[in-house]
Design a protein around this motif. Structure first.
Motif, PDB file in Angstrom:
ATOM      1  N   ARG A  31       0.459   5.287   1.861  1.00  0.00           N
ATOM      2  CA  ARG A  31      -1.011   4.868   2.298  1.00  0.00           C
ATOM      3  C   ARG A  31      -0.290   4.830   3.834  1.00  0.00           C
ATOM      4  O   ARG A  31       0.793   4.440   3.671  1.00  0.00           O
ATOM      5  N   GLN A  57      -4.352   0.010   4.373  1.00  0.00           N
ATOM      6  CA  GLN A  57      -5.438   0.480   3.537  1.00  0.00           C
ATOM      7  C   GLN A  57      -5.369   0.221   2.428  1.00  0.00           C
ATOM      8  O   GLN A  57      -5.960   0.678   1.436  1.00  0.00           O
ATOM      9  N   HIS A  92     -11.587   0.640  11.839  1.00  0.00           N
ATOM     10  CA  HIS A  92     -10.288   0.572  10.845  1.00  0.00           C
ATOM     11  C   HIS A  92     -10.911  -0.242   9.764  1.00  0.00           C
ATOM     12  O   HIS A  92     -12.153  -0.570   9.267  1.00  0.00           O
ATOM     13  N   GLN A  93      -9.848   0.174   8.751  1.00  0.00           N
ATOM     14  CA  GLN A  93     -10.406   0.114   6.925  1.00  0.00           C
ATOM     15  C   GLN A  93      -8.668  -0.973   6.615  1.00  0.00           C
ATOM     16  O   GLN A  93      -7.441  -1.436   6.667  1.00  0.00           O
ATOM     17  N   GLY A  94      -8.598  -1.764   5.574  1.00  0.00           N
ATOM     18  CA  GLY A  94      -8.068  -2.621   4.726  1.00  0.00           C
ATOM     19  C   GLY A  94      -7.353  -3.453   5.443  1.00  0.00           C
ATOM     20  O   GLY A  94      -8.876  -4.263   5.485  1.00  0.00           O
ATOM     21  N   THR A 120       1.011  -0.689   0.095  1.00  0.00           N
ATOM     22  CA  THR A 120       0.026  -0.093   0.229  1.00  0.00           C
ATOM     23  C   THR A 120       1.237   1.550  -0.006  1.00  0.00           C
ATOM     24  O   THR A 120       0.909   1.986   0.891  1.00  0.00           O
TER      25      THR A 120
END
Length: 106
Positions: free
Chosen positions: A31, A51, A95-97, A28
């Protein structure tokens, strides 16, 4: 780490953090990453969230997971040698990813 009786964990923890950040940053680029290091339940817990977007195509998702796990071969060897556990999975809200984690028992 010596405060918690984890002085001997310095080397594997450093290697684990380095491997997780290097692989996640490569997957990533540009990011943000988030690192958590905690001592809980007689274990050192390391978590990195990146991410990386979720792939909609199942074949692409599977290939991406294989590449990530293969890139973490050194991490896997060290964690196994220490009797620990590790894994990779989709991050849960907020959270994301992708969430990559390591558990090193005391």
């Amino acid at each position: 780490m010596s405060t918690y009786g984890l002085r001997s964990h310095g080397w594997p923890a450093t290697l684990a953090v380095t491997e997780l950040i290097a692989v996640n940053a490569a997957l990533t680029p540009g990011r943000e990453l988030y690192l958590s290091l905690r001592h809980r339940d007689d274990a050192l817990r390391l978590v990195v969230w990146d991410q990386h977007p979720r792939h909609a195509d199942p074949d692409t998702l599977a290939l991406c997971e294989v590449r990530r796990r293969r890139a973490l071969w050194l991490l896997a060897a060290v964690v196994d040698d220490w009797g620990g556990d590790w894994g990779v999975g989709e991050a849960r809200p907020p959270h994301q990813g992708v969430k990559s984690w390591v558990l090193l028992p005391q």
